[in-house]
Design a protein around this motif. Structure first.
Motif, short mmCIF file in Angstrom:
data_model
loop_
_atom_site.label_atom_id
_atom_site.label_comp_id
_atom_site.label_asym_id
_atom_site.label_seq_id
_atom_site.Cartn_x
_atom_site.Cartn_y
_atom_site.Cartn_z
N LEU A 104 -48.21 79.44 43.70
CA LEU A 104 -47.33 80.35 44.45
C LEU A 104 -47.27 81.67 43.69
CD1 LEU A 104 -44.32 77.98 45.27
CD2 LEU A 104 -46.42 78.33 46.57
N GLN A 116 -51.76 82.97 35.59
CA GLN A 116 -52.24 81.86 36.42
C GLN A 116 -53.75 81.64 36.23
OE1 GLN A 116 -50.84 82.59 40.46
NE2 GLN A 116 -48.93 81.54 39.95
N ARG A 173 -49.79 82.68 47.57
CA ARG A 173 -49.04 83.53 46.65
C ARG A 173 -48.49 84.77 47.36
NH1 ARG A 173 -52.55 84.55 41.52
NH2 ARG A 173 -53.80 85.72 43.02
N LEU A 177 -43.73 71.19 38.37
CA LEU A 177 -44.06 72.52 37.83
C LEU A 177 -44.93 72.34 36.58
CD1 LEU A 177 -43.51 75.60 38.07
CD2 LEU A 177 -41.61 75.26 36.50
N TYR A 212 -47.72 74.46 40.78
CA TYR A 212 -47.15 73.11 41.00
C TYR A 212 -48.28 72.11 41.19
CZ TYR A 212 -42.73 75.48 41.50
OH TYR A 212 -41.61 76.24 41.24
N SER A 236 -45.62 84.67 41.43
CA SER A 236 -44.81 84.46 40.22
C SER A 236 -43.31 84.62 40.49
CB SER A 236 -45.25 85.40 39.12
OG SER A 236 -45.11 86.72 39.57
N SER A 237 -42.94 85.32 41.57
CA SER A 237 -41.51 85.44 41.84
C SER A 237 -41.02 84.32 42.76
CB SER A 237 -41.23 86.80 42.49
OG SER A 237 -41.93 86.86 43.71
N GLU A 238 -41.91 83.40 43.10
CA GLU A 238 -41.53 82.32 44.02
C GLU A 238 -41.38 81.00 43.26
OE1 GLU A 238 -43.98 83.71 47.94
OE2 GLU A 238 -45.13 83.17 46.18
N SER A 239 -40.28 80.33 43.48
CA SER A 239 -40.16 79.02 42.84
C SER A 239 -39.68 78.02 43.88
CB SER A 239 -39.20 79.09 41.66
OG SER A 239 -37.96 79.50 42.14
N SER A 247 -47.03 78.77 35.34
CA SER A 247 -46.26 79.86 35.90
C SER A 247 -46.38 79.88 37.44
CB SER A 247 -46.78 81.15 35.26
OG SER A 247 -46.63 82.22 36.11
N SER A 248 -45.34 79.35 38.10
CA SER A 248 -45.34 79.18 39.57
C SER A 248 -46.55 78.36 40.05
CB SER A 248 -45.28 80.52 40.29
OG SER A 248 -44.05 81.13 40.04
#
Ligand code: SAM
Length: 273
Positions: free
Chosen positions: A249, A86, A219, A264, A270, A251-254, A267-268
């Motif tokens: 956000l 990021q 995040r 998008l 927006y 990295s495990s959140e989408s 990497s996460s």
């Protein structure tokens, strides 16, 4: 230490209260976590049951106990320059952002800032990449629901193991020259003065921001929220982001919702459209 049992009715009370107040949806499996992590607290407060503790929690109008409870059941884990992809992305976005800011003013929100590594990283990053950093009017709003982590963030003192991976140049420009009495490293006054820390509950506190933000970081905060809470919170972020601005956000959140307002782009990351 005396171990107090947590029965199903008591657990349901906590579950409902925490969901309403913080947006955290506790599954049945979290019952043993609460019991394990809060038994010490009951002993400290000399309370005999979890029902007594529940009443203590809900009657504490200062919000301190809620903040203690949330810290006990969730994680505050964070680090400097967390999620390197990021920051790499931000490097390529920065020229565009800078170009659009004739008055040299940046407003960034670190929502769920924990012990401060994220907001200070934002400043370290900007200081490193902007040759005229000191001519900019930069303010980072850094908010969290936990007063415990905010106290740490405001103190801005970090152990050597948290700072050892920072590039030397960044380290030297961001920390005070000498160690604290406890042997820690403290963020220098110039960077500290650019962060405004506030106790703020993202789920229940009113969204009364006068101005919009050039970037919002949220995040690794929504991991415990259910879909409804996430949906509402993202809707609120959309309102404080101007067109083109990024929302970071974890990295495990989408996102599966708000596709018409957010695109998008990394990497996460927006972009408000
Ligand atoms: C895992 S830390 C993430 C820190 C940082 N953003 C990062 O990614 O490294 C999550 C933080 O969110 C905070 N948090 C959880 N629920 C919150 C809420 N409803 N309002 C504000 N902060 C919340 C926690 O107190 C915790 O400090």
């Amino acid at each position: 230490m005396h171990e107090t049992e947590l029965n199903h009715e008591e657990f349901s009370l906590f579950r409902q209260y925490i969901y309403e107040k913080v947006g955290i949806a506790l599954s049945e499996q979290k019952s043993s976590l609460i019991k394990g992590r809060l038994n010490k607290r009951l002993n400290q407060l000399e309370l005999k049951s979890f029902l007594e503790y529940y009443h203590y929690l809900i009657s504490d109008m200062s919000g301190d106990e809620l903040s203690f409870f949330v810290s006990a059941i969730s994680t505050n884990v964070t680090s400097f320059f967390r999620e390197s992809a990021q920051w790499k992305w931000l490097e390529s976005y920065l020229p565009l952002l800078i170009h659009s800011k004739q008055e040299k003013k940046l407003r960034i929100w670190s929502a769920g800032c924990s012990s401060g590594e994220e907001p200070y990283t934002i400043l370290m990053f900007l200081q490193h990449h902007l040759s005229d950093f000191h001519e900019w009017d930069i303010k980072i709003l850094a908010t969290d629901i936990s007063s415990k982590v905010l106290t740490k963030a405001i103190a801005a003192e970090y152990e050597s193991k948290s700072v050892e991976s920072l590039p030397k140049e960044i380290f030297v420009r961001s920390f005070e020259a000498s160690k604290t009495a406890q042997g820690n490293y403290r963020i220098n006054n110039s960077l500290r003065s650019k962060v405004i820390f506030r106790l703020y509950n993202l789920v229940t506190d009113p969204f009364i921001f006068k101005n919009r933000f050039d970037i919002v970081f949220c995040r690794n905060v929504m991991i415990y929220f259910d879909d409804t809470t996430r949906f509402e919170l993202i809707g609120r972020f959309i309102r404080v982001l101007p067109q083109g601005a990024p929302l970071f956000l974890g990295s495990s959140e989408s996102l599966t919702t708000h596709r018409e307002n957010l695109k998008l782009i990394g990497s996460s990351i927006y972009q408000r459209i």
